[in-house]
Design an enzyme around this catalytic site. Structure first.
Site, PDB file in Angstrom:
ATOM      1  N   TYR A  52       0.822  -1.219   0.000  1.00 44.87           N
ATOM      2  CA  TYR A  52       0.000   0.000   0.000  1.00 44.87           C
ATOM      3  C   TYR A  52       0.854   1.266   0.000  1.00 44.87           C
ATOM      4  O   TYR A  52       0.410   2.317  -0.440  1.00 44.87           O
ATOM      5  CB  TYR A  52      -0.923   0.049   1.236  1.00 44.87           C
ATOM      6  N   LYS A  82       3.216 -15.209   2.859  1.00 44.40           N
ATOM      7  CA  LYS A  82       3.337 -15.947   1.597  1.00 44.40           C
ATOM      8  C   LYS A  82       4.833 -16.184   1.377  1.00 44.40           C
ATOM      9  O   LYS A  82       5.417 -15.850   0.345  1.00 44.40           O
ATOM     10  CB  LYS A  82       2.695 -15.124   0.461  1.00 44.40           C
ATOM     11  N   ASP A 126      -3.001 -18.209   1.275  1.00 43.73           N
ATOM     12  CA  ASP A 126      -4.040 -18.926   0.515  1.00 43.73           C
ATOM     13  C   ASP A 126      -4.695 -19.999   1.390  1.00 43.73           C
ATOM     14  O   ASP A 126      -5.916 -20.146   1.425  1.00 43.73           O
ATOM     15  CB  ASP A 126      -3.488 -19.499  -0.808  1.00 43.73           C
ATOM     16  N   ASP A 128      -6.230  -6.925   5.179  1.00 43.89           N
ATOM     17  CA  ASP A 128      -7.379  -6.233   4.590  1.00 43.89           C
ATOM     18  C   ASP A 128      -8.342  -7.256   3.998  1.00 43.89           C
ATOM     19  O   ASP A 128      -9.559  -7.253   4.268  1.00 43.89           O
ATOM     20  CB  ASP A 128      -6.845  -5.277   3.498  1.00 43.89           C
ATOM     21  N   ASP A 153     -12.239  -8.818   5.678  1.00 46.90           N
ATOM     22  CA  ASP A 153     -13.549  -8.764   5.007  1.00 46.90           C
ATOM     23  C   ASP A 153     -14.138 -10.179   4.934  1.00 46.90           C
ATOM     24  O   ASP A 153     -15.343 -10.372   5.126  1.00 46.90           O
ATOM     25  CB  ASP A 153     -13.414  -8.202   3.577  1.00 46.90           C
TER      26      ASP A 153
HETATM   27  C1  LIG Z   1      -9.701   1.773   1.535  1.00 46.81           C
HETATM   28  C2  LIG Z   1      -8.410   1.136   1.833  1.00 46.81           C
HETATM   29  C3  LIG Z   1      -7.367   2.195   1.881  1.00 46.81           C
HETATM   30  C4  LIG Z   1      -8.292   0.315   3.057  1.00 46.81           C
HETATM   31  C5  LIG Z   1      -9.258  -0.770   3.368  1.00 46.81           C
HETATM   32  O1  LIG Z   1      -9.951  -1.356   2.562  1.00 46.81           O
HETATM   33  C6  LIG Z   1      -9.306  -1.139   4.766  1.00 46.81           C
HETATM   34  O2  LIG Z   1      -8.543  -0.629   5.571  1.00 46.81           O
HETATM   35  O3  LIG Z   1     -10.098  -2.020   5.113  1.00 46.81           O
HETATM   36 MG   LIG Z   2     -10.752  -3.205   3.510  1.00 48.14          MG
END
Ligand SMILES: CC(C)CC(=O)C(=O)O
Ligand SMILES: [Mg+2]
Ligand SMILES: NC(=O)C1=CN([C@@H]2O[C@H](COP(=O)(O)OP(=O)(O)OC[C@H]3O[C@@H](n4cnc5c(N)ncnc54)[C@H](O)[C@@H]3O)[C@@H](O)[C@H]2O)C=CC1
Length: 352
Positions: A136, A186, A218, A242, A246
């Site tokens: 990032y 990884k 993975d 990240d 999710d």
């Molecule tokens: C929008 C991104 C910079 C970061 C992201 O998806 C997150 O931190 O969950």
């Molecule tokens: Mg995110």
């Protein structure tokens, strides 16, 4: 005690409003909240996603309550002007390198997970994600390849100090829990990950009580749906964390439920300075319709009270009210219910 409130874009202001109402309803003495623009909203009003004044308000606070940034209108702006740069900039400028993302199934919501209830019911983990390095923040750009093709590149790197400090956070977090840490990388392919693994092994010597396991990312993505209950603390880098968080949110039931704290080392008079935000983004697909689930932001506010303001009892009250609201079946559309954003907020207020 100062809280900087940065609502941002899309559903950001909608979910932040509910979290602010919850903080106000607690009637805590000495709390001052100050709102400032950030993201696409700030770009449209002031020409920059993270205006200097907003950064200053954030810096001078004890803790930051952040909604979300991201606006499709801004997707073709030069990268440094895009809304997302605001959250990346805050994390980097304020050295908030440790992102804690707890994922636990709420009682009564086992059947709302994307997994089978008996698999989901065992989930209780914290993802410790590094936030100031990785791909990032590496050099990036476009160039022309030898054959004339357009090429994009983003450099992934970590130095050992960056890995060491987040590894300590991971091990300390594990010491306060079930003492199991799974470091996700990884290393079979990436040198960045090999360094990560080597440094984590070095740091582990200082925490002999913690059982350390290494897992390739993975496989970790697969194990997260096969047997998520086996994870206690997951320690990983910026990009992998990240993505995995999710994924973890849907194991728990909805991305609208997962809160986060982004911490550094700075201590204030009240606690650890930090930024608190839901793990989701600005959700342009549902923005402005009163459909967003505000629980992740309300739970982020609870984390702010606990970590940055030293108000553990108030944080417990908020978390208990959220748990009761969910157990009583007050659910948003993301969880198969019909409660809108304000209705969910009202239900939490009624149970404080
Ligand atoms: C929008 C991104 C910079 C970061 C992201 O998806 C997150 O931190 O969950
Ligand atoms: Mg995110
Ligand atoms: N920290 C931040 O501010 C983040 C910003 N973003 C930005 O947000 C924008 C949208 O990104 P997406 O990839 O769509 O991710 P997103 O997290 O905003 O949305 C993904 C999906 O989840 C749903 N969703 C998200 N939060 C919800 C909630 N509270 N209640 C109910 N449903 C919810 C959305 O409706 C959408 O279908 C982009 O501009 C992105 O860059 C994305 C992630 C983090």
């Amino acid at each position: 005690m100062k809280i900087a409130v940065l609502p941002g874009d899309g559903i950001g202001p909608e979910v932040t409003r509910e979290a602010v109402r919850v903080i106000e309803a607690l009637g805590l003495p000495g709390i001052e909240m100050k709102e400032a623009p950030v993201g696409g909203a700030a770009y449209k009003a002031y020409g920059h996603p993270l205006p200097a004044e907003t950064l200053e308000i954030a810096r001078l606070s004890d803790g930051i309550l952040f909604g979300a940034v991201g606006d499709p209108d801004c997707d073709s702006l030069e990268r440094h002007l895009r809304p997302e740069q605001a959250i990346l900039g805050l994390r980097k400028e304020l050295t908030l390198f440790a992102n804690l993302r707890p994922a636990k199934v709420f009682a009564g919501l086992e059947g709302h997970s994307a997994l089978r209830p008996e698999v989901a019911g065992a989930i209780d983990m914290v993802i410790v994600r590094e936030l100031n390095g990785d791909v990032y923040f590496g050099e990036k750009g476009f160039r022309t390849a030898a054959n004339g093709d357009r090429e994009g590149y983003d450099v992934m790197s970590y130095n050992e100090s960056e890995v060491r400090r987040i590894a300590h956070v991971g091990f300390r977090t594990a010491m306060g829990r079930a003492k199991r840490l799974c470091s996700v990388d990884k290393a079979n392919v990436l040198e960045t990950s090999q360094l990560w693994r080597d440094v984590v092994i070095e740091v582990a010597r200082e925490y002999p009580e913690v059982t350390l396991e290494h897992m390739y990312v993975d496989n970790a993505a697969m194990q997260l749906v096969r047997a998520p209950g086996k994870f206690d603390v997951v320690l990983t880098g910026n990009l992998f964390g990240d993505i995995l968080s999710d994924q973890a949110s849907m194991c728990v039931g909805s991305i609208g439920l997962l809160a986060s704290a982004s911490l550094g080392e700075r201590q204030t008079a009240h606690g650890t300075f930090g930024l608190y935000e839901p793990i989701h983004g600005s959700a342009p697909d549902i923005a402005g319709q009163g459909l967003a689930n505000p629980m992740a932001t309300i739970l982020s506010a609870a984390m702010l009270l606990r970590h940055s303001l030293g108000l553990a009892a108030a944080a417990d009250r908020v978390e208990a009210a959220v748990a009761r609201t969910l157990a009583d079946g007050v659910l948003g559309r993301d969880l198969g219910g019909s409660a809108g954003t304000t209705e969910v907020g009202d239900a939490v207020l009624a149970r404080l």
